[in-house]
Design an enzyme around this catalytic site. Structure first.
Site, PDB file in Angstrom:
ATOM      1  N   ASP A 208     -10.373  -3.823  -4.428  1.00  0.00           N
ATOM      2  CA  ASP A 208      -9.564  -2.895  -3.656  1.00  0.00           C
ATOM      3  C   ASP A 208      -9.681  -1.618  -4.552  1.00  0.00           C
ATOM      4  OD1 ASP A 208      -7.589  -1.282  -2.799  1.00  0.00           O
ATOM      5  OD2 ASP A 208      -5.881  -2.905  -3.344  1.00  0.00           O
TER       6      ASP A 208
ATOM      7  N   HIS B  61      -8.365  -4.883  -0.430  1.00  0.00           N
ATOM      8  CA  HIS B  61      -7.267  -4.248  -0.134  1.00  0.00           C
ATOM      9  C   HIS B  61      -6.461  -4.691   1.338  1.00  0.00           C
ATOM     10  CE1 HIS B  61      -4.119  -1.167  -0.209  1.00  0.00           C
ATOM     11  NE2 HIS B  61      -4.118  -0.860   0.999  1.00  0.00           N
TER      12      HIS B  61
ATOM     13  N   SER C 261       0.829  -1.299   0.155  1.00  0.00           N
ATOM     14  CA  SER C 261       0.088  -0.190  -0.204  1.00  0.00           C
ATOM     15  C   SER C 261       0.931   1.249  -0.027  1.00  0.00           C
ATOM     16  CB  SER C 261      -0.947  -0.128   1.052  1.00  0.00           C
ATOM     17  OG  SER C 261      -2.125   0.876   1.028  1.00  0.00           O
TER      18      SER C 261
END
Length: 297
Positions: free
Chosen positions: A239, A269, A152
């Protein structure tokens, strides 16, 4: 645009029914960090040969690192890992389990970095800390192949670090990215489709970018990516950042970078690091590990 199979993993769908799992703009940042960090730190931690807590001189003061080894062999290659958390939360403990798993899966040494967080420390603080960790590894393990990995926001830092280090010696030899955050505009089709009710929300991500970013920050949707090393990128179907990751794959390939992409259409995610675990998360980490090992050994 829905993911290819149009279905969310049933176990994740049940988990997402709890409104407490949604990331929202925090009214109390300290309380938010305590809760989010505590939840992620509950992930089961597999046994590993050695875990060493270190502290090096960083640009903002002492910089904590954690070094993981899964074998007694000499360090054949090292992966510097930069944790996710939208630039505003996360630490060495939240990703302890993931780094252990990465070290076990790759057989390589992993060095996790406790970089400074926004909003107290906006860009370039986190990037400066990542660069300091890379320089420390180069100084203490001369000649050892070096890779970068992150999830991320940590993936954004890994890419930015690799680009900053392009042309330096020894080069960054490989890049492993889990569902990377790329675009501060948060206006992609997947942001609009999945930015609610899928844990990571568009509102939270937009706020996180706003407290981290600065005008001097590189725009990874526009910069020249040709300096990146061989890379492996993991994306997830549900996501909000899905399109950013897939767009990165396409742009990097167009720039001549060797990129392997693995897409998990039924996942959300952060799925590879969730405390409840999943076979899909293990599979994704194995694919990430294969790419790193191929690039670094």
């Amino acid at each position: 645009m829905p993911p290819p199979d149009g279905s969310l993993d049933p176990a994740l769908a049940r988990w997402l029914e709890d409104p407490r799992v949604a990331l929202r703009v925090p009214a109390d940042l300290a309380a938010f960090r305590s809760g989010a960090n505590g939840y992620l730190a509950r992930a089961p931690k597999p046994e590993i040969l050695t875990v060493e807590n270190l502290e090096i001189a960083g640009p903002g003061g002492p910089l904590p690192l954690k070094l993981y080894r899964s074998t007694g062999d000499a360090d054949t290659a090292i992966v510097v890992f930069l944790h996710g958390g939208a630039f505003v939360f996360g630490d060495l403990d939240t990703h302890d389990a993931l780094c252990r798993r990465l070290a076990l899966s790759t057989g390589l040494t992993v060095v996790s970095v406790d970089y400074r967080l926004a909003p107290e420390h906006p860009y370039p603080a986190g990037l400066d800390d990542a660069l300091a960790a890379v320089r420390w590894v180069r100084s203490n393990f001369p000649g050892t192949p070096l890779g970068l990995a992150g999830d991320s926001a940590g993936a954004w830092l890994a890419i930015a670090t690799a680009l900053r280090c392009a042309g330096e010696h020894p080069p960054i030899a490989g890049l492993g990215l889990l569902y990377p955050a790329i675009d501060a505009r948060c206006d992609s089709a997947s942001q609009m489709a999945f930015g609610r009710d899928h844990m990571l929300t568009r509102d939270f991500m937009a706020w996180a970018w706003s407290v981290f970013a600065s005008e001097s920050m590189p725009d990874l949707t526009k910069v020249d990516l040709s300096g990146l090393p061989p890379s492996v990128v993991i994306t997830a179907g549900f996501d909000p950042l899905r399109d950013e990751g897939q767009g990165l794959i396409d742009r990097a390939r167009a720039a001549g970078v060797q990129v392997v992409g693995h897409h998990y259409p039924d996942m959300i995610h952060g799925f590879a690091g969730l405390p409840q675990g999943s076979k899909r998360g293990d599979e994704a980490l194995d694919r990430l590990s294969e790419g790193l090992v191929s690039a670094l050994t």
